[in-house]
Design a protein around this motif. Structure first.
Motif, short mmCIF file in Angstrom:
data_model
loop_
_atom_site.label_atom_id
_atom_site.label_comp_id
_atom_site.label_asym_id
_atom_site.label_seq_id
_atom_site.Cartn_x
_atom_site.Cartn_y
_atom_site.Cartn_z
N THR A 8 11.59 30.22 39.36
CA THR A 8 11.41 29.55 38.13
C THR A 8 9.90 29.80 37.84
O THR A 8 9.12 29.90 38.82
N ASN A 10 7.79 27.71 35.45
CA ASN A 10 7.24 26.68 34.58
C ASN A 10 6.50 25.60 35.39
O ASN A 10 6.93 25.12 36.27
N ILE A 15 10.53 20.14 37.06
CA ILE A 15 11.05 21.07 36.24
C ILE A 15 12.47 20.99 35.93
O ILE A 15 12.91 21.60 34.95
N SER A 16 13.21 20.15 36.55
CA SER A 16 14.47 19.90 36.27
C SER A 16 14.73 19.42 34.72
O SER A 16 15.73 19.50 34.13
N ALA A 21 15.66 25.15 32.84
CA ALA A 21 16.00 24.73 34.08
C ALA A 21 17.65 24.17 33.90
O ALA A 21 18.54 24.20 34.64
N HIS A 42 15.23 28.76 46.25
CA HIS A 42 14.40 28.32 45.17
C HIS A 42 13.03 28.83 45.16
O HIS A 42 12.17 28.35 46.07
N HIS A 44 9.79 28.46 43.19
CA HIS A 44 9.19 27.68 42.11
C HIS A 44 7.68 28.29 41.97
O HIS A 44 6.83 27.93 42.84
N SER A 47 4.32 26.61 42.67
CA SER A 47 4.02 25.78 43.76
C SER A 47 3.60 26.80 44.94
O SER A 47 3.60 26.40 46.00
#
Length: 220
Positions: A8, A10, A15-16, A21, A42, A44, A47
């Motif tokens: 992901t 974003n 983010i959920s 998402a 996952h 992200h 991060s």
């Protein structure tokens, strides 16, 4: 056991709650119905510590690729950034299925996705050169892009301006991936009153794509 890498891009803290998402979660849920034992990792991107191509990486890669240097002859900065790049690529390679979830910003994908994909272009690891030209080494893997769009890019005057999905698909195919048709939700800014219908349609397409991907065996 198959492994699915869920990537992901974003910057939202939660983010959920992003629309991408939400579509991605439908994809994962449907995929797990077909392959309940799949391992999902996952990534992200916002991060993660992703090295950007700078002078150290430019010179470090050139020195090892065609300038005759050994790894021990690199500067500390060159060596540490190349090691980080290769470690990230090793994690990326170690999967069977790939799901990218991104928005479109200013005609393209978030810059962090480009930095991430830059780390995947490693000669001898993810692609090689042949007499017929470059050849991707990540064959057998399946990938799909889930993209959210504020405007309309599938038809009309903006078709030629969409460069986020186009870039990602081209990059993945270059590396050898089997890339499935993109699932997108578009017009989210242009037609706010129609968001429920737009999202419902995208989620249905994501579920269909997930079933198709999960039923396709991967041979690496």
């Amino acid at each position: 056991m198959a492994k699915l890498l869920y990537i992901t891009a974003n910057p939202k803290t939660d983010i959920s709650r992003s629309k991408g998402a939400q579509i991605g979660e439908v994809f994962l849920e449907e995929f797990k119905k077909v392959q309940p034992d799949v391992e999902i990792e996952h990534m992200h991107l916002y991060s993660m510590d992703i090295p950007e191509i700078d002078m150290d990486l430019l010179y470090g890669r050139a020195k090892l690729s065609f300038m005759g240097y050994t790894k021990d002859q690199l500067s500390e900065g060159e060596r540490s950034k190349l090691e980080k790049m290769h470690a990230l690529a090793d994690c990326f390679i170690n999967a069977d299925y790939y799901v990218f979830v991104t928005p479109i910003w200013n005609l393209g994908a978030p810059a962090i996705l480009k930095s991430f994909m830059d780390c995947m272009f490693l000669h001898g690891k993810t692609f090689t050169n042949t007499a017929e030209g470059p050849k991707g080494l990540l064959t057998g893997r399946k990938a799909i892009h889930i993209q959210t769009r504020g405007g309309i890019y599938s038809t009309g005057m903006m078709v030629d301006y969409e460069m986020g999905d186009r870039y990602l698909g081209t990059a993945l195919k270059f590396l050898g991936f089997d890339v499935m048709e993109t699932v997108y939700a578009e017009g989210l800014d242009h037609f706010p009153k129609q968001i429920p219908e737009i999202m419902a349609a995208a989620k249905e397409k994501a579920a269909e794509a997930a079933r198709e991907m999960a039923k396709t065996p991967v041979t690496l």
